[in-house]
Design an enzyme around this catalytic site. Structure first.
Site, PDB file in Angstrom:
ATOM      1  N   LYS A  24     -18.362  -5.612   7.652  1.00 45.34           N
ATOM      2  CA  LYS A  24     -17.034  -6.243   7.700  1.00 45.34           C
ATOM      3  C   LYS A  24     -16.253  -5.606   8.847  1.00 45.34           C
ATOM      4  O   LYS A  24     -15.822  -4.465   8.754  1.00 45.34           O
ATOM      5  CB  LYS A  24     -16.280  -5.991   6.385  1.00 45.34           C
ATOM      6  CG  LYS A  24     -16.506  -7.073   5.345  1.00 45.34           C
ATOM      7  CD  LYS A  24     -15.408  -7.226   4.287  1.00 45.34           C
ATOM      8  CE  LYS A  24     -14.739  -6.044   3.721  1.00 45.34           C
ATOM      9  NZ  LYS A  24     -14.078  -6.202   2.442  1.00 45.34           N
ATOM     10  N   HIS A  73       0.846  -1.206   0.000  1.00 50.53           N
ATOM     11  CA  HIS A  73       0.000   0.000   0.000  1.00 50.53           C
ATOM     12  C   HIS A  73       0.884   1.259   0.000  1.00 50.53           C
ATOM     13  O   HIS A  73       0.628   2.217  -0.730  1.00 50.53           O
ATOM     14  CB  HIS A  73      -0.872   0.055   1.257  1.00 50.53           C
ATOM     15  CG  HIS A  73      -1.962  -0.979   1.315  1.00 50.53           C
ATOM     16  ND1 HIS A  73      -2.189  -1.756   2.413  1.00 50.53           N
ATOM     17  CD2 HIS A  73      -2.917  -1.332   0.408  1.00 50.53           C
ATOM     18  CE1 HIS A  73      -3.232  -2.552   2.192  1.00 50.53           C
ATOM     19  NE2 HIS A  73      -3.691  -2.322   0.983  1.00 50.53           N
ATOM     20  N   ARG A 121      -1.826  -5.844  -8.601  1.00 45.24           N
ATOM     21  CA  ARG A 121      -0.821  -6.890  -8.423  1.00 45.24           C
ATOM     22  C   ARG A 121      -0.966  -7.891  -9.568  1.00 45.24           C
ATOM     23  O   ARG A 121      -0.464  -7.671 -10.650  1.00 45.24           O
ATOM     24  CB  ARG A 121      -1.002  -7.571  -7.062  1.00 45.24           C
ATOM     25  CG  ARG A 121      -0.460  -6.752  -5.912  1.00 45.24           C
ATOM     26  CD  ARG A 121      -1.071  -7.160  -4.596  1.00 45.24           C
ATOM     27  NE  ARG A 121      -2.517  -6.958  -4.625  1.00 45.24           N
ATOM     28  CZ  ARG A 121      -3.309  -7.138  -3.583  1.00 45.24           C
ATOM     29  NH1 ARG A 121      -2.821  -7.555  -2.439  1.00 45.24           N
ATOM     30  NH2 ARG A 121      -4.600  -6.896  -3.681  1.00 45.24           N
TER      31      ARG A 121
HETATM   32  P1  ADP Z   1      -9.796  -3.467  -0.813  1.00 41.53           P
HETATM   33  O1  ADP Z   1     -10.435  -4.026   0.410  1.00 41.53           O
HETATM   34  O2  ADP Z   1     -10.558  -2.381  -1.494  1.00 41.53           O
HETATM   35  O3  ADP Z   1      -9.244  -4.502  -1.783  1.00 41.53           O
HETATM   36  P2  ADP Z   1      -7.129  -3.112   0.181  1.00 41.53           P
HETATM   37  O4  ADP Z   1      -6.827  -2.356   1.421  1.00 41.53           O
HETATM   38  O5  ADP Z   1      -6.913  -4.580   0.201  1.00 41.53           O
HETATM   39  O6  ADP Z   1      -8.566  -2.691  -0.236  1.00 41.53           O
HETATM   40  O7  ADP Z   1      -6.281  -2.504  -1.018  1.00 41.53           O
HETATM   41  C1  ADP Z   1      -6.415  -1.164  -1.437  1.00 41.53           C
HETATM   42  C2  ADP Z   1      -5.736  -0.967  -2.771  1.00 41.53           C
HETATM   43  O8  ADP Z   1      -4.348  -1.246  -2.646  1.00 41.53           O
HETATM   44  C3  ADP Z   1      -6.230  -1.884  -3.878  1.00 41.53           C
HETATM   45  O9  ADP Z   1      -6.190  -1.175  -5.094  1.00 41.53           O
HETATM   46  C4  ADP Z   1      -5.221  -2.992  -3.909  1.00 41.53           C
HETATM   47  O10 ADP Z   1      -5.148  -3.588  -5.181  1.00 41.53           O
HETATM   48  C5  ADP Z   1      -3.960  -2.227  -3.585  1.00 41.53           C
HETATM   49  N1  ADP Z   1      -2.931  -3.080  -3.008  1.00 41.53           N
HETATM   50  C6  ADP Z   1      -3.028  -3.915  -1.958  1.00 41.53           C
HETATM   51  N2  ADP Z   1      -1.873  -4.565  -1.715  1.00 41.53           N
HETATM   52  C7  ADP Z   1      -1.001  -4.134  -2.675  1.00 41.53           C
HETATM   53  C8  ADP Z   1       0.356  -4.449  -3.012  1.00 41.53           C
HETATM   54  N3  ADP Z   1       1.046  -5.374  -2.329  1.00 41.53           N
HETATM   55  N4  ADP Z   1       0.916  -3.806  -4.056  1.00 41.53           N
HETATM   56  C9  ADP Z   1       0.192  -2.898  -4.753  1.00 41.53           C
HETATM   57  N5  ADP Z   1      -1.085  -2.574  -4.514  1.00 41.53           N
HETATM   58  C10 ADP Z   1      -1.670  -3.181  -3.491  1.00 41.53           C
END
Ligand code: ADP
Length: 164
Positions: free
Chosen positions: A41, A17, A90
């Site tokens: 959630k 992130h 990803r």
């Molecule tokens: P959501 O619950 O909306 O999927 P997340 O908190 O899991 O939210 O992720 C938020 C954003 O960050 C999403 O666009 C996700 O694809 C991106 N993201 C999560 N982990 C990674 C990573 N390791 N590398 C790049 N982007 C990521």
């Protein structure tokens, strides 16, 4: 001023992130990390806990701020005078979901654009879910999440503080 909204659950924030946020700040003057509040959630960390960790992590990132939102993301984006949704990609498996959401968000509000940044190869396999699974079983998450998050994960799962 060009403002982007980076929405997600951030339960908890990971280095993946953070990499997207940093790179987003190279493009936009302000990036708002927007934590989605979903009453159905509950997640591992409460919303205040997530905000606390994010605040600590972004303290030295000029232009970054954190907020929460509920309801439609596109409405939130407009309410902060932005028209950009920033998301990270990803694997191909992300693509399908992200593509569907981007199309829906565009249908809901045409002037809001979704911008995608490819993950750094280092964080390709990192997700909040896999981090929580490893941490729950006593796995070391250092180097994959900010230090404050690794510490909070150990506390959450009743593991001893890191010794080395
Ligand atoms: P959501 O619950 O909306 O999927 P997340 O908190 O899991 O939210 O992720 C938020 C954003 O960050 C999403 O666009 C996700 O694809 C991106 N993201 C999560 N982990 C990674 C990573 N390791 N590398 C790049 N982007 C990521």
């Amino acid at each position: 001023m060009k403002i982007a909204v980076y929405p997600g659950s951030f339960d908890p924030i990971t280095n993946g992130h953070l990499s997207i946020l940093r790179r987003g700040l190279d493009i936009f003057e302000r990036v708002i990390v927007a934590v989605a509040v979903n009453p159905e959630k509950s997640g591992l960390f409460s919303i205040p806990e997530r905000l606390e960790m994010i605040n600590e992590v972004i303290a030295n990132l000029p232009g970054a701020s954190v907020d929460t939102f509920d309801g439609l993301l596109v409405d939130y984006v407009e309410s902060v005078n932005s028209n950009v949704i920033l998301r990270g990609l990803r694997a191909m498996s992300d693509f399908e979901y992200e593509f569907q959401m981007a199309l829906m968000n565009r249908r809901l509000k045409r002037r809001v654009q979704s911008v995608f940044l490819m993950t750094d190869y280092k964080w390709f396999y990192v997700s909040s879910t896999i981090i929580k699974e490893a941490a729950a079983l006593g796995g070391d998450t250092n180097g994959l999440v900010p230090q404050v998050v690794a510490r909070r994960l150990r506390e959450k799962f009743g593991l001893p503080p890191k010794t080395k």
